[in-house]
Structures are given as structure tokens and as C-alpha cells.
Design a protein around this motif. Structure first.
Motif, PDB file in Angstrom:
ATOM      1  N   SER A 109      29.977  31.840  47.850  1.00 35.48           N
ATOM      2  CA  SER A 109      28.359  31.953  47.715  1.00 35.48           C
ATOM      3  C   SER A 109      27.768  30.022  48.243  1.00 35.48           C
ATOM      4  CB  SER A 109      28.238  32.444  46.705  1.00 35.48           C
ATOM      5  OG  SER A 109      27.845  31.702  45.531  1.00 35.48           O
ATOM      6  N   VAL A 110      28.564  29.949  47.763  1.00 35.98           N
ATOM      7  CA  VAL A 110      27.531  28.017  47.717  1.00 35.98           C
ATOM      8  C   VAL A 110      28.065  27.323  48.815  1.00 35.98           C
ATOM      9  CG1 VAL A 110      29.492  26.197  46.597  1.00 35.98           C
ATOM     10  CG2 VAL A 110      27.186  25.616  46.311  1.00 35.98           C
ATOM     11  N   VAL A 111      29.308  28.039  49.270  1.00 34.56           N
ATOM     12  CA  VAL A 111      29.785  26.665  50.738  1.00 34.56           C
ATOM     13  C   VAL A 111      28.887  27.794  51.953  1.00 34.56           C
ATOM     14  CG1 VAL A 111      31.725  27.294  52.620  1.00 34.56           C
ATOM     15  CG2 VAL A 111      32.299  26.830  50.153  1.00 34.56           C
ATOM     16  N   GLN A 112      28.406  28.912  51.665  1.00 29.71           N
ATOM     17  CA  GLN A 112      27.810  29.963  52.170  1.00 29.71           C
ATOM     18  C   GLN A 112      26.249  29.451  52.376  1.00 29.71           C
ATOM     19  OE1 GLN A 112      28.079  32.374  54.594  1.00 29.71           O
ATOM     20  NE2 GLN A 112      30.275  33.597  53.998  1.00 29.71           N
ATOM     21  N   THR A 113      26.032  29.035  51.664  1.00 23.81           N
ATOM     22  CA  THR A 113      24.494  28.371  51.022  1.00 23.81           C
ATOM     23  C   THR A 113      24.430  27.048  52.045  1.00 23.81           C
ATOM     24  OG1 THR A 113      23.974  29.110  48.792  1.00 23.81           O
ATOM     25  CG2 THR A 113      22.655  27.494  49.129  1.00 23.81           C
ATOM     26  N   GLU A 143      27.765  13.010  54.406  1.00 24.13           N
ATOM     27  CA  GLU A 143      28.653  13.237  55.769  1.00 24.13           C
ATOM     28  C   GLU A 143      29.860  14.329  55.270  1.00 24.13           C
ATOM     29  OE1 GLU A 143      29.115  12.147  58.378  1.00 24.13           O
ATOM     30  OE2 GLU A 143      26.867  11.634  58.285  1.00 24.13           O
ATOM     31  N   SER A 144      30.301  14.494  53.667  1.00 23.95           N
ATOM     32  CA  SER A 144      31.296  15.181  52.977  1.00 23.95           C
ATOM     33  C   SER A 144      30.591  15.928  51.755  1.00 23.95           C
ATOM     34  CB  SER A 144      32.280  14.540  52.415  1.00 23.95           C
ATOM     35  OG  SER A 144      32.434  13.543  51.500  1.00 23.95           O
ATOM     36  N   VAL A 145      31.563  17.040  51.364  1.00 26.56           N
ATOM     37  CA  VAL A 145      31.432  17.449  50.043  1.00 26.56           C
ATOM     38  C   VAL A 145      32.292  18.653  49.360  1.00 26.56           C
ATOM     39  CG1 VAL A 145      30.087  19.738  49.021  1.00 26.56           C
ATOM     40  CG2 VAL A 145      28.613  18.632  51.215  1.00 26.56           C
ATOM     41  N   LEU A 146      32.666  17.422  48.084  1.00 26.99           N
ATOM     42  CA  LEU A 146      33.765  18.423  47.481  1.00 26.99           C
ATOM     43  C   LEU A 146      33.243  19.757  46.386  1.00 26.99           C
ATOM     44  CD1 LEU A 146      36.632  18.387  46.609  1.00 26.99           C
ATOM     45  CD2 LEU A 146      36.279  17.250  44.537  1.00 26.99           C
ATOM     46  N   ILE A 147      33.961  20.373  46.585  1.00 26.47           N
ATOM     47  CA  ILE A 147      33.238  21.399  45.743  1.00 26.47           C
ATOM     48  C   ILE A 147      34.453  21.861  44.901  1.00 26.47           C
ATOM     49  CG2 ILE A 147      32.647  24.180  45.075  1.00 26.47           C
ATOM     50  CD1 ILE A 147      31.746  23.823  48.217  1.00 26.47           C
ATOM     51  N   LEU A 148      34.793  22.127  43.489  1.00 24.56           N
ATOM     52  CA  LEU A 148      36.159  22.175  42.526  1.00 24.56           C
ATOM     53  C   LEU A 148      35.462  23.855  41.764  1.00 24.56           C
ATOM     54  CD1 LEU A 148      35.861  19.067  40.910  1.00 24.56           C
ATOM     55  CD2 LEU A 148      37.354  19.988  42.658  1.00 24.56           C
ATOM     56  N   GLY A 149      36.374  25.111  42.231  1.00 25.99           N
ATOM     57  CA  GLY A 149      35.978  25.838  41.694  1.00 25.99           C
ATOM     58  C   GLY A 149      34.544  26.793  42.852  1.00 25.99           C
ATOM     59  N   PRO A 162      33.976  27.068  59.903  1.00 28.90           N
ATOM     60  CA  PRO A 162      34.620  26.119  60.644  1.00 28.90           C
ATOM     61  C   PRO A 162      34.596  24.957  60.168  1.00 28.90           C
ATOM     62  CG  PRO A 162      32.445  26.328  61.661  1.00 28.90           C
ATOM     63  CD  PRO A 162      32.536  27.801  60.518  1.00 28.90           C
ATOM     64  N   ASN A 163      33.618  24.154  59.355  1.00 30.61           N
ATOM     65  CA  ASN A 163      33.488  22.924  58.796  1.00 30.61           C
ATOM     66  C   ASN A 163      34.307  23.463  57.534  1.00 30.61           C
ATOM     67  OD1 ASN A 163      31.277  24.064  58.165  1.00 30.61           O
ATOM     68  ND2 ASN A 163      30.190  21.926  57.237  1.00 30.61           N
ATOM     69  N   PHE A 164      34.785  24.150  57.143  1.00 30.03           N
ATOM     70  CA  PHE A 164      34.980  24.575  55.934  1.00 30.03           C
ATOM     71  C   PHE A 164      36.668  24.363  55.552  1.00 30.03           C
ATOM     72  CE2 PHE A 164      36.348  27.085  52.168  1.00 30.03           C
ATOM     73  CZ  PHE A 164      36.202  26.343  50.940  1.00 30.03           C
ATOM     74  N   LYS A 165      36.857  23.964  54.746  1.00 31.77           N
ATOM     75  CA  LYS A 165      38.392  23.667  54.144  1.00 31.77           C
ATOM     76  C   LYS A 165      38.938  24.231  52.433  1.00 31.77           C
ATOM     77  CE  LYS A 165      41.114  20.016  53.249  1.00 31.77           C
ATOM     78  NZ  LYS A 165      41.484  18.757  53.601  1.00 31.77           N
ATOM     79  N   ASP A 219      21.827  27.864  54.188  1.00 34.41           N
ATOM     80  CA  ASP A 219      19.916  27.436  54.117  1.00 34.41           C
ATOM     81  C   ASP A 219      19.946  25.629  53.578  1.00 34.41           C
ATOM     82  OD1 ASP A 219      20.154  29.795  52.736  1.00 34.41           O
ATOM     83  OD2 ASP A 219      20.304  30.038  51.136  1.00 34.41           O
ATOM     84  N   PHE A 220      20.556  24.712  54.135  1.00 28.80           N
ATOM     85  CA  PHE A 220      20.530  23.905  54.464  1.00 28.80           C
ATOM     86  C   PHE A 220      20.928  22.992  56.066  1.00 28.80           C
ATOM     87  CE2 PHE A 220      20.319  24.636  50.016  1.00 28.80           C
ATOM     88  CZ  PHE A 220      19.575  23.389  49.234  1.00 28.80           C
ATOM     89  N   SER A 221      21.910  23.842  56.778  1.00 31.56           N
ATOM     90  CA  SER A 221      22.454  23.860  58.028  1.00 31.56           C
ATOM     91  C   SER A 221      23.080  22.240  57.638  1.00 31.56           C
ATOM     92  CB  SER A 221      21.135  23.332  58.694  1.00 31.56           C
ATOM     93  OG  SER A 221      20.671  24.754  59.121  1.00 31.56           O
ATOM     94  N   PHE A 222      24.353  22.636  56.764  1.00 27.46           N
ATOM     95  CA  PHE A 222      25.236  22.090  56.393  1.00 27.46           C
ATOM     96  C   PHE A 222      26.634  22.005  57.582  1.00 27.46           C
ATOM     97  CE2 PHE A 222      28.248  19.201  54.631  1.00 27.46           C
ATOM     98  CZ  PHE A 222      28.346  17.350  54.018  1.00 27.46           C
ATOM     99  N   SER A 223      26.607  20.665  58.184  1.00 21.52           N
ATOM    100  CA  SER A 223      28.254  21.093  59.378  1.00 21.52           C
ATOM    101  C   SER A 223      28.709  20.105  59.501  1.00 21.52           C
ATOM    102  CB  SER A 223      27.287  20.752  61.268  1.00 21.52           C
ATOM    103  OG  SER A 223      26.588  19.907  61.120  1.00 21.52           O
ATOM    104  N   LYS A 224      28.213  19.278  58.503  1.00 28.29           N
ATOM    105  CA  LYS A 224      29.927  18.084  57.932  1.00 28.29           C
ATOM    106  C   LYS A 224      31.143  18.731  57.220  1.00 28.29           C
ATOM    107  CE  LYS A 224      26.855  15.092  59.951  1.00 28.29           C
ATOM    108  NZ  LYS A 224      25.976  14.676  59.431  1.00 28.29           N
TER     109      LYS A 224
END
Length: 189
Positions: A46-50, A35-41, A84-87, A54-59
């Protein structure tokens, strides 16, 4: 298009391949239930795009990046602000994990100062705070770089913070030559 420094790749190119290797190891089925991903850095994103492409992640994806100029570049050249699902939160990752009260199914740690991993990533407080943000059955995907014996010892010490009764640990060694990907899964408690 790539985002590079003089000595290393920051986004897209080999870095995108490194993080995608870790995500593929976790698996599309596991990622689809998240349901939720946190990216530190975040850097160029590019990992958001991936995750999205590539994984159709929409959450929900929350990214933490210290450098607002890098985010400006990511928005301008890589369309990061169009996802749209990135903050994105402009903040210091060390302080963010200390104060954030959310919980995440996946925490991606990808923080470097050129080719160096900041010391705070391996401090007890950062590790403890990161663990508190992780949901049961959640993952930590940590991109590390080993250019010398000291960094290998640091990575081994990092793993000791995750006891076998509560976490599974895996290291994908020598991804794109100098990177080790640490994958930690928290068991349901």
C-alpha cells in the motif's frame, strides 16, 4: 480490498492512511526531489501505491519483505508487480540493512509481527546500519505501535540514537489511535 490479520491491518485501509500521514508531513516537494526509497516491510504494497499514485513518485523504490507468500498475494490482488519503478527483494530486513551498500533518500520502516514490533528494530546495530544507508537530507519514516507503556519507552529510547546536531526528530502521536510515526531527517554534513 484490504490485507489484514486477525488483529491488525497489514496493507491498505488504516495502514495506508497512517503511512500517508507521515509522507504528507515530509511533504510532496521533499518527496519529489528524492531519487530512491527503501521500504522495509512491504506486505501488500500500500505504501508503494501511495508513493506512486498520490505523490507521483517515479524514481527507484526498493522493497524488502521476508514473506514471499505476502508478495505473491500483493502481486496477484494489488498489482504490485505492475509498478515499473518498484523492485522487491525477498529478504530479512535486519540482514538486508547490514549488507546493502546503496543509499536512500527515504527509508520507510513498517515491520510488525501481528501487533508486535520485532526487537531487532530497536537494537543499536540495526539503527546504525539504517543510518549508514541514509543520504544527507534523507528521511526515516518509522511506523510504530504503542499498545503498552513498554513500547512507548522503547520508542523514546530509539530517538536517543539520533543526535540533534545531525538529525531532526519528530513524532506524530496517536495516528489512527495506536500508531506513532517517527520522522527523522538527516542534515547535510
Amino acid at each position: 480490498m484490504l490485507l489484514n490479520t486477525e488483529n491488525t491491518n497489514y496493507s491498505f485501509g488504516s495502514l495506508q492512511s497512517i503511512l500517508k500521514t507521515g509522507l504528507l508531513d515530509i511533504g510532496a516537494t521533499e518527496i519529489s526531489r528524492m531519487e530512491s526509497v527503501l521500504i522495509l516491510g512491504v506486505a501488500g504494497g500500500s505504501v508503494v501505491q501511495t508513493l506512486v499514485n498520490d505523490f507521483s513518485f517515479s524514481k527507484n523504490i526498493t522493497g524488502v519483505e521476508l514473506d514471499s507468500e505476502i508478495i505473491h498475494i500483493a502481486n496477484s490482488y494489488f498489482g504490485l508487480d505492475k509498478i515499473p519503478n518498484f523492485k522487491c527483494v525477498i529478504a530479512d530486513a535486519e540482514k538486508f540493512v547490514q549488507s546493502d551498500t546503496s543509499h536512500y533518500d527515504l527509508i520507510i520502516i513498517d515491520i510488525f509481527k501481528d501487533t508486535e514490533m520485532p526487537e531487532f528494530l530497536f537494537q543499536d546495530s540495526f539503527i546504525s546500519n539504517s543510518k549508514q544507508l541514509l543520504n544527507n537530507n534523507g528521511y526515516i519514516l518509522f511506523n510504530t505501535m504503542h499498545l503498552n507503556r513498554n513500547s512507548k519507552n522503547t520508542i523514546e529510547k530509539y530517538l536517543t540514537h539520533f543526535d540533534s546536531n545531525s538529525y531532526s526528530k519528530k513524532v506524530l502521536k496517536n495516528v489512527e489511535r495506536y500508531n506513532d510515526i517517527i520522522i527523522i531527517k538527516r542534515f547535510k554534513t
